[in-house]
Design a protein around this motif. Structure first.
Motif, mmCIF file in Angstrom:
data_model
loop_
_atom_site.group_PDB
_atom_site.id
_atom_site.type_symbol
_atom_site.label_atom_id
_atom_site.label_comp_id
_atom_site.label_asym_id
_atom_site.label_seq_id
_atom_site.Cartn_x
_atom_site.Cartn_y
_atom_site.Cartn_z
ATOM 1 N N ASP A 1 0.682 -1.309 0.088
ATOM 2 C CA ASP A 1 -0.051 0.058 -0.015
ATOM 3 C C ASP A 1 1.087 1.181 0.068
ATOM 4 O O ASP A 1 0.387 2.373 0.127
ATOM 5 C CB ASP A 1 -0.972 -0.065 1.327
ATOM 6 N N THR A 2 2.055 1.129 -0.094
ATOM 7 C CA THR A 2 2.960 2.503 -0.088
ATOM 8 C C THR A 2 2.883 2.989 -1.429
ATOM 9 O O THR A 2 2.792 2.218 -2.357
ATOM 10 C CB THR A 2 4.194 1.929 0.249
ATOM 11 N N PRO A 3 3.039 4.220 -1.398
ATOM 12 C CA PRO A 3 3.079 5.022 -2.711
ATOM 13 C C PRO A 3 4.186 4.785 -3.855
ATOM 14 O O PRO A 3 4.007 4.749 -4.820
ATOM 15 C CB PRO A 3 3.033 6.499 -2.536
ATOM 16 N N ARG A 4 5.256 4.281 -3.304
ATOM 17 C CA ARG A 4 6.453 3.859 -4.292
ATOM 18 C C ARG A 4 6.459 2.478 -4.500
ATOM 19 O O ARG A 4 7.708 2.166 -5.146
ATOM 20 C CB ARG A 4 7.882 4.290 -3.694
ATOM 21 N N VAL A 5 5.735 1.639 -4.401
ATOM 22 C CA VAL A 5 5.848 0.301 -4.583
ATOM 23 C C VAL A 5 6.009 -0.035 -6.188
ATOM 24 O O VAL A 5 5.180 0.625 -6.731
ATOM 25 C CB VAL A 5 4.459 -0.383 -3.805
ATOM 26 N N ARG A 6 6.657 -1.146 -6.398
ATOM 27 C CA ARG A 6 6.853 -1.491 -7.902
ATOM 28 C C ARG A 6 6.265 -2.866 -7.907
ATOM 29 O O ARG A 6 6.303 -3.629 -7.274
ATOM 30 C CB ARG A 6 8.211 -1.318 -8.323
ATOM 31 N N MET B 1 -6.250 11.186 4.274
ATOM 32 C CA MET B 1 -5.849 11.138 5.533
ATOM 33 C C MET B 1 -4.424 10.801 5.487
ATOM 34 O O MET B 1 -3.805 11.239 6.411
ATOM 35 C CB MET B 1 -6.566 10.107 6.389
ATOM 36 N N TYR B 2 -3.738 10.316 4.631
ATOM 37 C CA TYR B 2 -2.354 9.970 4.273
ATOM 38 C C TYR B 2 -1.597 11.523 3.971
ATOM 39 O O TYR B 2 -0.597 11.692 4.584
ATOM 40 C CB TYR B 2 -2.013 8.891 3.372
ATOM 41 N N ASP B 3 -2.320 12.083 3.316
ATOM 42 C CA ASP B 3 -1.698 13.315 2.775
ATOM 43 C C ASP B 3 -1.598 14.466 4.118
ATOM 44 O O ASP B 3 -0.624 15.072 4.194
ATOM 45 C CB ASP B 3 -2.656 14.011 1.810
ATOM 46 N N GLY C 1 6.211 10.162 8.701
ATOM 47 C CA GLY C 1 7.082 9.403 7.803
ATOM 48 C C GLY C 1 6.044 8.137 7.339
ATOM 49 O O GLY C 1 4.891 7.840 7.848
ATOM 50 N N GLU C 2 6.559 7.306 6.504
ATOM 51 C CA GLU C 2 5.690 6.209 6.072
ATOM 52 C C GLU C 2 5.384 5.139 7.208
ATOM 53 O O GLU C 2 4.304 4.613 7.240
ATOM 54 C CB GLU C 2 6.280 5.498 4.838
ATOM 55 N N VAL C 3 6.576 4.905 8.047
ATOM 56 C CA VAL C 3 6.358 4.098 8.937
ATOM 57 C C VAL C 3 5.517 4.537 10.079
ATOM 58 O O VAL C 3 4.626 3.851 10.778
ATOM 59 C CB VAL C 3 7.830 3.852 9.695
ATOM 60 N N GLN C 4 5.336 5.978 10.568
ATOM 61 C CA GLN C 4 4.468 6.559 11.238
ATOM 62 C C GLN C 4 3.178 6.532 10.722
ATOM 63 O O GLN C 4 1.943 5.988 11.633
ATOM 64 C CB GLN C 4 4.917 7.920 11.644
ATOM 65 N N ILE C 5 3.056 6.698 9.709
ATOM 66 C CA ILE C 5 1.622 6.737 8.700
ATOM 67 C C ILE C 5 1.107 5.171 9.009
ATOM 68 O O ILE C 5 -0.226 5.155 9.379
ATOM 69 C CB ILE C 5 1.750 7.086 7.443
ATOM 70 N N ALA C 6 1.968 4.167 8.860
ATOM 71 C CA ALA C 6 1.412 2.986 8.870
ATOM 72 C C ALA C 6 1.038 2.418 10.114
ATOM 73 O O ALA C 6 -0.158 1.803 10.423
ATOM 74 C CB ALA C 6 2.825 2.073 8.190
ATOM 75 N N LEU C 7 1.726 2.916 11.320
ATOM 76 C CA LEU C 7 1.558 2.302 12.599
ATOM 77 C C LEU C 7 0.460 3.024 13.270
ATOM 78 O O LEU C 7 -0.346 2.673 14.245
ATOM 79 C CB LEU C 7 2.953 2.522 13.422
ATOM 80 N N ARG C 8 0.276 4.500 13.106
ATOM 81 C CA ARG C 8 -0.669 5.450 13.756
ATOM 82 C C ARG C 8 -2.016 5.752 12.937
ATOM 83 O O ARG C 8 -2.820 6.182 13.715
ATOM 84 C CB ARG C 8 0.150 6.761 14.143
ATOM 85 N N VAL C 9 -1.733 5.674 11.702
ATOM 86 C CA VAL C 9 -2.880 5.750 10.817
ATOM 87 C C VAL C 9 -3.675 4.649 10.106
ATOM 88 O O VAL C 9 -4.803 4.235 10.351
ATOM 89 C CB VAL C 9 -2.620 6.963 9.851
#
Length: 308
Positions: free
Chosen positions: A108-113, A199-201, A209-217
């Protein structure tokens, strides 16, 4: 000029037979294929075959009350299987859900390939039937044909014995984790895709950061999906049968009573004791219900506590 009297409309009848007609097929199927088998199983568990007639050996079915339940709960093989099954669940459920959540967050990360290819690759083991997967892993575990053993020997390292008494539980758990991660990952990934991107924006604007967004959001927002997958995974582990039953002919470390369902299968189809098997099934079903309710209550309290 005379005013026309208002036209009174008849109140519409709410309900009627239509909802009941639409529900009838589902209710009939529920009764025939769920309630009736449950009732028949309970009825069988309260009876037993007795031999009478002296030398003639006439077998008659009699009502014995809770005698079968007493025999099941005092059977050391069945109790050992229950404890082994609970240990199996403690290994499988956290590992499977942890990997599924990790893969879902990474995809689900924005830079996934290669996201689509990765999802298919992770989900593919779930499409393999449990018996086929157990056979594949069983031949990977066998010392005589295992390529893993050849790799260790080529490196000059002692080869592990995956079917040894101390390691067979983890070998069986590995098969369950390998086959179940993909399905749970798809469920959690679908839940993540339903979260509004705004919400991510907003979190990134605040400096997260992405880790904080993953854990807290992300994780708190998909907690209902996590709870659902945890309940389903727990129920699946309490009903484990295919993996140990398939490995049982390949090794002596997996007995015919390794888990409760294998004991039930032995009683019903090997010993022809359908009454003891029915009692053991009822005990397992009640235990599954109790564990499911306990886990659901615990996870819901933690989720609501975080929301507050």
């Amino acid at each position: 000029m005379p005013v026309a009297a208002p036209v009174r409309r008849r109140p519409r009848r709410r309900g009627g037979p239509t909802p009941y007609v639409l529900m009838a097929p589902a209710v009939v199927l529920l009764v025939l294929f769920l309630l009736v088998p449950i009732g028949y199983t309970v009825w069988l568990s309260l009876r037993a075959n007795r031999v009478s007639g002296g030398g003639l050996g006439i077998r008659t079915e009699r009502f014995v009350g809770l005698e079968n339940y007493t025999s099941v709960l005092t059977d050391s093989a069945y109790v050992d299987g229950l404890l082994r099954m609970l240990l199996y669940g403690l290994i499988v459920v956290p590992s499977m859900l942890g990997l599924a959540l990790l893969f879902a967050l990474l995809l689900d990360t924005p830079r996934v390939r290669f996201g689509a290819f990765s999802r298919i690759g992770i989900f593919l083991p779930y499409a393999v039937p449990g018996v086929i997967a157990s056979l594949l892993w069983g031949f990977l575990y066998l010392p005589d044909v295992s390529p893993i053993r050849d790799v260790f020997e080529g490196l000059g390292l002692p080869a592990p014995d995956f079917l040894a008494p101390g390691g067979v539980l983890f070998s069986v758990a590995n098969i369950g984790v390998w086959g179940g991660v993909g399905f749970n990952m798809i469920v959690l990934f679908t839940a993540l895709r339903g979260v509004p991107r705004e919400m991510y924006d907003a979190a990134r604007v605040d400096g997260a950061g992405e880790v904080q967004i993953a854990l807290r959001v992300k994780v708190p927002l998909i907690m209902p999906a996590i709870i659902m997958t945890a309940i389903f995974s727990m129920i699946a582990t309490l009903q484990v049968f295919n993996e140990p039953a398939t490995l049982q002919p390949l090794t002596d470390t997996v007995s015919q009573t390794w888990v409760p369902l294998m004991t039930i299968y032995r009683d019903a189809f090997v010993n022809a004791d359908i009454h003891s098997a029915a009692a053991a099934s009822v005990v397992l079903a009640l235990g599954t219900l109790a564990v499911s309710v306990a886990v659901l209550t615990l996870l819901q309290r933690r989720a609501f506590g975080r929301d507050r």
